[in-house]
Design an enzyme around this catalytic site. Structure first.
Site, short mmCIF file in Angstrom:
data_model
loop_
_atom_site.label_atom_id
_atom_site.label_comp_id
_atom_site.label_asym_id
_atom_site.label_seq_id
_atom_site.Cartn_x
_atom_site.Cartn_y
_atom_site.Cartn_z
N CYS A 193 -16.82 -47.24 75.48
CA CYS A 193 -17.34 -48.08 74.40
C CYS A 193 -18.18 -49.22 74.97
CB CYS A 193 -16.21 -48.60 73.51
SG CYS A 193 -14.72 -49.07 74.40
N LYS A 203 -10.53 -43.02 80.49
CA LYS A 203 -11.43 -42.00 79.91
C LYS A 203 -12.87 -42.38 80.23
CE LYS A 203 -12.29 -39.27 75.76
NZ LYS A 203 -11.77 -38.89 74.43
#
Lengths: 246, 292
Positions: free
Chosen positions: B131, B166
């Site tokens: 993100c 991740k």
């Protein structure tokens, strides 16, 4: 399994699927199914279709070919089996009395099943032309088309002036977003309060998890079309923020 | 389930190599109610952030010819609500739950995990560094190995549980980021996340997603995941959790052969909510037919 297929209007199909009796018991008007239109990997996701009606042990959907998913489905023949999830979502909250159904184009696809569950009703049906105008049996119908090829010439909003809003106990509204917004805004407040809309959104999963199918909520935030809806109280949607979604 | 096949990571043994990827299984509650968690080793929750996030304006999802674009915007009710409502419900899952954590600034990751430590439900965490880092002008945290290492160090400090980082395939070197995560104390890396993609209507010139760009996922991406799993698993000692392009039992075995410890199934779960069961059966039957 597909047990019936008919092109009811140019590019508009009615498909009939054989389903289980538990499916039929839960197939309330306004709910939908997620169909795996292809046996191959593409399209990757399923496609949502409103339940048009149910008969005995079969369910009908009506759809227009608008993209690859519906194109693949339209090419599928009777006798093929497709994976079907459903019935999903929340349907119409039904109450006794006379209903007003307002449909724009394919938005009326879910009305046959609703018609079977209400005491009586009046249908206002609009479409671009005769080629897009569905036939909904069992209801007094006033039709209007943009080109005048069937019924009156004009937009569905042209029919609203003569509606006696206080004579209905429930109102169902379904069609393209600009049409639903225009109709909703022309309604008197008491009619807005009894109006339920069947919304549409591009969906991922169809069962409330992926958050792909958001619909702007009145007062801020989003509703999930697939699991909070697809049928909503019209007042719970923020119509201003809906503009330009499709 | 008398078959002898077992997969393990984080000191635990599973009868399936399949993890349900973040964002496609919620917190596992809906799938549990339908009996669809059979065959899954663990569920990875949708992203959890410190504050509630309503997500991006619609359309958030669009399918292209060979894959799916999404721009959900990490919609989630925030860690308070997750602790109060969702984790108590998820306590009954038949398999472990790994909580995916996202943030807008580096400090948000340990802050969310510090709160999640209050619950006994999580098995571990998955830290989403794909993100945008608001403090760095929106470039993904994962673009910089230094930031990946820093986040890993901060998370390690507050977490009593194992965590995976991740990684993003979109910016920076995934191998360098994997090494940085390991150096910071991560217990696994997830390889990887969706690929940045976009669809434009050439007639209008407009993007079909409201936020223009989104994450692209597709069975066609499998070789890209296989390559990244192969390269990262050679570079780090911690387990590699593969993610991207899986829709067949063969894909799972291929990723395991390329170096993955476990394999995630994501987008395919939207099409087949019961995919874990089917895929595990497929894996077992391929292994059985292959054994001498």
């Amino acid at each position: 399994m597909i047990i019936g297929k008919e092109e009811i209007l140019p590019g508009i199909f009615k498909f009939e699927f054989k389903v289980s009796s538990s499916f039929i018991a839960e197939a309330e008007p306004g709910r939908f199914i997620q169909l795996e239109v292809s046996h191959g990997p593409f399209p990757v996701t399923r496609r949502p279709f409103t339940i048009s009606s149910t008969y005995g042990k079969s369910v009908e959907i009506i759809f227009e070919v608008v993209g690859r998913g519906t194109e693949v489905l339209a090419e599928t023949d009777v006798g093929r089996s497709l994976r079907l999830l459903g019935p999903l979502g929340r349907g119409y909250l039904l109450n006794p009395g006379k209903w007003l159904l307002i449909g724009g184009g394919l938005g009326a696809a879910g009305f046959p099943g609703l018609t079977a569950k209400i005491d009586s009703g009046l249908l206002l049906l609009g479409a671009a032309s005769r080629d897009k105008l569905l036939t909904i049996p069992g209801l007094e119908t006033v039709a209007i088309t943009e080109d005048g090829s069937s019924g009156r010439k004009g937009l569905i909003t042209d029919l609203l002036g003569s509606v006696r809003w206080d004579s209905f106990s429930g109102i169902a509204l379904c069609g393209p977003v600009p049409m639903m917004k225009a109709v909703f805004e022309m309604m008197p407040f008491p009619a807005q309060a009894i109006t339920q809309v069947s919304a549409e959104a591009r969906m991922g999963c169809g069962w409330g998890v992926c958050e792909g199918c958001s619909v702007p909520k009145a007062g801020g935030g989003f509703l999930k079309c697939c699991s909070d809806g697809p049928v909503f109280q019209a007042e719970s949607i923020d119509w201003e923020r809906c503009e330009g979604i499709h | 389930m008398a078959d002898p096949y077992r997969w393990s990571f984080w000191k635990r043994e599973f009868n399936s190599p399949i993890l349900l990827a973040s964002g496609t299984a919620g917190f596992g509650i809906e799938l549990m109610e339908q009996g669809f968690l059979e065959g899954a080793a663990a569920v990875i929750s949708k992203a959890t952030t410190l504050k509630p996030r309503e997500g991006n304006p619609p359309p958030r999802i669009i399918e292209t010819r060979f894959g799916l674009l999404n721009s959900i915007g990490l919609a989630n009710p925030g860690v308070d609500e997750v602790l109060k409502i969702l984790l108590p419900q998820a306590a009954d899952l038949p398999c472990p739950l790994i909580i995916n954590v996202a943030g807008e600034v580096v400090e948000e990751f340990p802050a969310v995990i510090e709160r999640l430590e209050e619950s006994t439900v999580p098995f571990g965490y998955e830290v989403n560094v794909s993100c945008p880092n608001v403090a760095a002008g929106g470039i993904a945290f994962g673009a910089s190995p230094e930031i990946v290492e820093r986040i890993s160090t901060l998370v390690k400090r507050v977490s009593s549980r194992p965590f995976s980082v991740k990684l993003t395939p979109n910016e920076g070197s995934i191998v360098e980021s994997a090494k940085a995560a390991e150096a910071g104390g991560a217990d696994a890396v997830t390889v990887c996340n969706t690929f940045l993609g976009m669809k434009v209507d050439w007639r209008t010139g407009k993007a079909l997603l409201k936020r223009s760009v989104g994450g692209y996922s597709s069975p066609a991406l499998l070789p890209l995941t296989v390559a990244r799993v192969f390269k990262t698993s050679e570079a780090v000692k911690i387990p590699v959790l593969a993610s991207g392009g899986v829709n067949r039992a063969e894909d799972i075995l291929e990723l395991l052969a390329a170096g993955a410890a476990m394999v995630q199934v994501g987008t395919w779960l939207m099409r087949r909510p019961d995919a874990a069961f089917e895929l595990r059966e497929g894996v077992i039957s391929l292994l059985e037919s292959d054994s001498p």
